[in-house]
Design an enzyme around this catalytic site. Sequence first.
Site, PDB file in Angstrom:
ATOM      1  N   ASP A   1      -5.809  -7.379   6.941  1.00 30.65           N
ATOM      2  CA  ASP A   1      -7.115  -7.083   7.513  1.00 30.65           C
ATOM      3  C   ASP A   1      -8.107  -6.828   6.380  1.00 30.65           C
ATOM      4  O   ASP A   1      -7.777  -7.011   5.206  1.00 30.65           O
ATOM      5  CB  ASP A   1      -7.044  -5.890   8.479  1.00 30.65           C
ATOM      6  CG  ASP A   1      -6.533  -4.617   7.796  1.00 30.65           C
ATOM      7  OD1 ASP A   1      -6.401  -4.603   6.554  1.00 30.65           O
ATOM      8  OD2 ASP A   1      -6.266  -3.633   8.507  1.00 30.65           O
TER       9      ASP A   1
ATOM     10  N   HIS B   1      -4.056 -12.829  14.606  1.00 35.53           N
ATOM     11  CA  HIS B   1      -3.278 -11.615  14.828  1.00 35.53           C
ATOM     12  C   HIS B   1      -2.563 -11.715  16.180  1.00 35.53           C
ATOM     13  O   HIS B   1      -2.968 -12.463  17.050  1.00 35.53           O
ATOM     14  CB  HIS B   1      -4.184 -10.384  14.828  1.00 35.53           C
ATOM     15  CG  HIS B   1      -4.695 -10.033  13.476  1.00 35.53           C
ATOM     16  ND1 HIS B   1      -5.321  -8.837  13.217  1.00 35.53           N
ATOM     17  CD2 HIS B   1      -4.680 -10.690  12.294  1.00 35.53           C
ATOM     18  CE1 HIS B   1      -5.668  -8.781  11.947  1.00 35.53           C
ATOM     19  NE2 HIS B   1      -5.296  -9.901  11.366  1.00 35.53           N
TER      20      HIS B   1
ATOM     21  N   GLU C   1       0.797  -1.232   0.000  1.00 35.23           N
ATOM     22  CA  GLU C   1       0.000   0.000   0.000  1.00 35.23           C
ATOM     23  C   GLU C   1       0.826   1.276   0.000  1.00 35.23           C
ATOM     24  O   GLU C   1       0.433   2.272  -0.590  1.00 35.23           O
ATOM     25  CB  GLU C   1      -0.930   0.073   1.236  1.00 35.23           C
ATOM     26  CG  GLU C   1      -1.835  -1.103   1.438  1.00 35.23           C
ATOM     27  CD  GLU C   1      -1.260  -2.064   2.451  1.00 35.23           C
ATOM     28  OE1 GLU C   1      -2.042  -2.601   3.227  1.00 35.23           O
ATOM     29  OE2 GLU C   1      -0.040  -2.261   2.468  1.00 35.23           O
TER      30      GLU C   1
ATOM     31  N   GLU D   1      -9.413  -4.054   5.086  1.00 36.08           N
ATOM     32  CA  GLU D   1      -9.007  -3.036   4.127  1.00 36.08           C
ATOM     33  C   GLU D   1      -7.904  -3.553   3.213  1.00 36.08           C
ATOM     34  O   GLU D   1      -7.924  -3.337   1.995  1.00 36.08           O
ATOM     35  CB  GLU D   1      -8.522  -1.778   4.861  1.00 36.08           C
ATOM     36  CG  GLU D   1      -9.587  -1.076   5.690  1.00 36.08           C
ATOM     37  CD  GLU D   1     -10.700  -0.488   4.837  1.00 36.08           C
ATOM     38  OE1 GLU D   1     -10.398   0.060   3.759  1.00 36.08           O
ATOM     39  OE2 GLU D   1     -11.868  -0.599   5.245  1.00 36.08           O
TER      40      GLU D   1
ATOM     41  N   TYR E   1       1.841  -5.855  13.352  1.00 33.34           N
ATOM     42  CA  TYR E   1       0.699  -5.093  12.829  1.00 33.34           C
ATOM     43  C   TYR E   1      -0.049  -4.415  13.964  1.00 33.34           C
ATOM     44  O   TYR E   1      -0.365  -5.031  14.977  1.00 33.34           O
ATOM     45  CB  TYR E   1      -0.237  -6.015  12.040  1.00 33.34           C
ATOM     46  CG  TYR E   1      -1.222  -5.251  11.198  1.00 33.34           C
ATOM     47  CD1 TYR E   1      -0.805  -4.231  10.353  1.00 33.34           C
ATOM     48  CD2 TYR E   1      -2.587  -5.536  11.253  1.00 33.34           C
ATOM     49  CE1 TYR E   1      -1.706  -3.529   9.576  1.00 33.34           C
ATOM     50  CE2 TYR E   1      -3.497  -4.847  10.478  1.00 33.34           C
ATOM     51  CZ  TYR E   1      -3.052  -3.839   9.647  1.00 33.34           C
ATOM     52  OH  TYR E   1      -3.952  -3.134   8.889  1.00 33.34           O
TER      53      TYR E   1
ATOM     54  N   ASP F   1      -1.961  -5.073   3.745  1.00 32.77           N
ATOM     55  CA  ASP F   1      -2.084  -5.398   5.169  1.00 32.77           C
ATOM     56  C   ASP F   1      -3.041  -6.573   5.435  1.00 32.77           C
ATOM     57  O   ASP F   1      -3.991  -6.800   4.670  1.00 32.77           O
ATOM     58  CB  ASP F   1      -2.575  -4.169   5.946  1.00 32.77           C
ATOM     59  CG  ASP F   1      -1.488  -3.119   6.084  1.00 32.77           C
ATOM     60  OD1 ASP F   1      -0.319  -3.445   5.831  1.00 32.77           O
ATOM     61  OD2 ASP F   1      -1.812  -1.970   6.449  1.00 32.77           O
TER      62      ASP F   1
ATOM     63  N   ARG G   1      -3.033  -2.796  14.042  1.00 34.81           N
ATOM     64  CA  ARG G   1      -4.501  -2.788  14.136  1.00 34.81           C
ATOM     65  C   ARG G   1      -4.939  -4.171  14.595  1.00 34.81           C
ATOM     66  O   ARG G   1      -5.107  -5.087  13.799  1.00 34.81           O
ATOM     67  CB  ARG G   1      -5.131  -2.426  12.792  1.00 34.81           C
ATOM     68  CG  ARG G   1      -4.840  -0.998  12.360  1.00 34.81           C
ATOM     69  CD  ARG G   1      -5.613  -0.616  11.104  1.00 34.81           C
ATOM     70  NE  ARG G   1      -5.347   0.770  10.739  1.00 34.81           N
ATOM     71  CZ  ARG G   1      -4.439   1.150   9.857  1.00 34.81           C
ATOM     72  NH1 ARG G   1      -3.700   0.221   9.235  1.00 34.81           N
ATOM     73  NH2 ARG G   1      -4.242   2.424   9.564  1.00 34.81           N
TER      74      ARG G   1
END
Length: 646
Positions: A82, A331, A7, A84, A284, A80, A286
Amino acid sequence: MDLVIVESPTKAKTLSRFLGGGYVVMATMGHIKDLPKSTLGIDVKNNFKPDYVPVVKRESTISDLVKEAKKAKKVFLASDPDREGEAIASHAKEILGKRANVFRISFHEITKEAVEEAIATPRDIDKNLVDAQTGRRVLDRLVGYELSPLLWKKVRRGLSAGRVQSVAVRLIIEKEREIKAFKKDEYWEIFCDIKRKEGKKENFTVQLVQEEVKNGNKADEIAGQLTKSDYRVSDVKKREVVKNSYPPFTTSTMSQAGARLFGWSAKRTMRAAQKLYEEGLITYHRTDSFNISAAAVTKTREFIKKTYGEKYLPESAKFYKTTSKVAQEAHEAIRPTNLNEKAEIAPDENKLYDLIFRRFVACQMTAGIYDETIIDVTAGKYLLRASGQIMKFDGWRKLFPRDENSVALPDVVVDESLQLIKVSPVQKFTEPPPRFNEASLIKMLEKLGIGRPSTYAPIISTIQIRNYVEKDEGKFTPTLVGVAVNDFLVKNFPEELNYQFTAQMEGDLDSIATGEKKWVETIKKFWGPFAKKVKIVTKEGKRVKIETEKLGKKCSDCKGGELVIRIGRFGKFISCSKFPDCKHTEKYLEKIGVKCPECEKGSLPRAERGDVIIKKSGKGRKFFGCSRYPDCKWASWRKPLTDNKI
């Protein structure tokens, strides 16, 4: 060569260091496809089909990606891990066309080992995760596009509403009303300074317990009796207290710590964490999981033993239970990727990294041990008590030293007589509940099941940018516009603004990610009743008037109107109460009662020096500036600490 698509440029640069010359790493610069800005972009009659279109400002990026993909042996989509990130990977695969050499890889830390393992074990796009992102995006667009025009019609033009942001505003407003309705009650605490009659004659303080004192007369009566009483030790309790370390950070607890310790906004904390993750320094960021990999625990225990010694290493490793019902256990909690090295980084990132480092290492260290003593003293019919703790072994506190306010009590024995020095009655009043700050608001949202790790910072930023709430000395207060919008929505959409309903909807959207629910059915279930309600409120809902703050001055244009403070898109301004018949407006200068420190240094007469006023940045953040701007460009994020009162 192989192509790796991520990204951000920072993440691309970090990966390039690990992968070497056999790879080209490129960044999408965020989402490359999204719903159109100018239209709804959702076919409500065709199963809510979203019309994802290329993001205009990413057209050259898309062209470069397609061009490079044609030359690549393999294409790895490494966005990433997740919702998104999965959506970005899915859209990237779409723009590349049908190719057999496109693979999805994911990793929770940007390290050589993790990236190489991911490349060795590629997978398909996770359709459930993509659907989960699509469901949230479609739902939030539908709610926004339906409620915003309604607010324009019933409250004021230019307003907007969001599914979760509106609930956050409601929390702040209800707290404010609770504070205003609070009635303080008087109470008294009574302390006695006493000392031993023999030996070292050490002094200590005891407090009256088991007696409620609600007024001064009662306090004086008890103080009089205590003055005449004999004091005797009735009980001594000693015990060892063990204080365990805190678990490693999740997104929520990290954001709370950033607000509490550094005074940072959630947005600032997440921005620093994003940089740390992309530079390969932390896992990560989040996440709502406390999970820790076995390998990370082993390495951390080795680090503790080598750095601090055996006594700081517990017999067995510590693992923490995740309390969030929707946490993704795949995660991990937020932790450093390598305890033994760290690159040169910017001040914010360095400050946050140090906190993450200490929090994670401390979570695997031995407990702190304290000696606690409780002494009960009788004086006539009254019971008084003193308690104190002394640190015996710091344990994990070695990484978080602080003034523990240790209280060392004398080594008294039961039935020992004591001598009174003085009695001190202290008047107090009950306090109203505190306003939300960023830390407590995030904690409450998490407790209610509203919002997710990736949304806390945007929620808090959005409600400030929209001028629905303001932050004063770190605490949130609602604006009159926020109150008007909230009251209208709560009255007309009580279910949609209900905390439990919002949490249930969040849970349903999370269930899409696990494949338990389908996004179309989830949206359809919500949309039917909601759309009908919007039509009814549009026809039958009463228009809401935004209350204004009166200045007690007449309008200089129409003479009949009164000047009032209003809130517009760019903050507060002064206008005539007869608007729109009278169009008179003035700038609103919110003074804090202090002269500009820069002007104070100059040679201007005091009367001509600027006042410190509260201003707002383009992103809604409050700061302090000089009223003489642009002649004086002094500005500060911090309220000036000065006594040059006007």
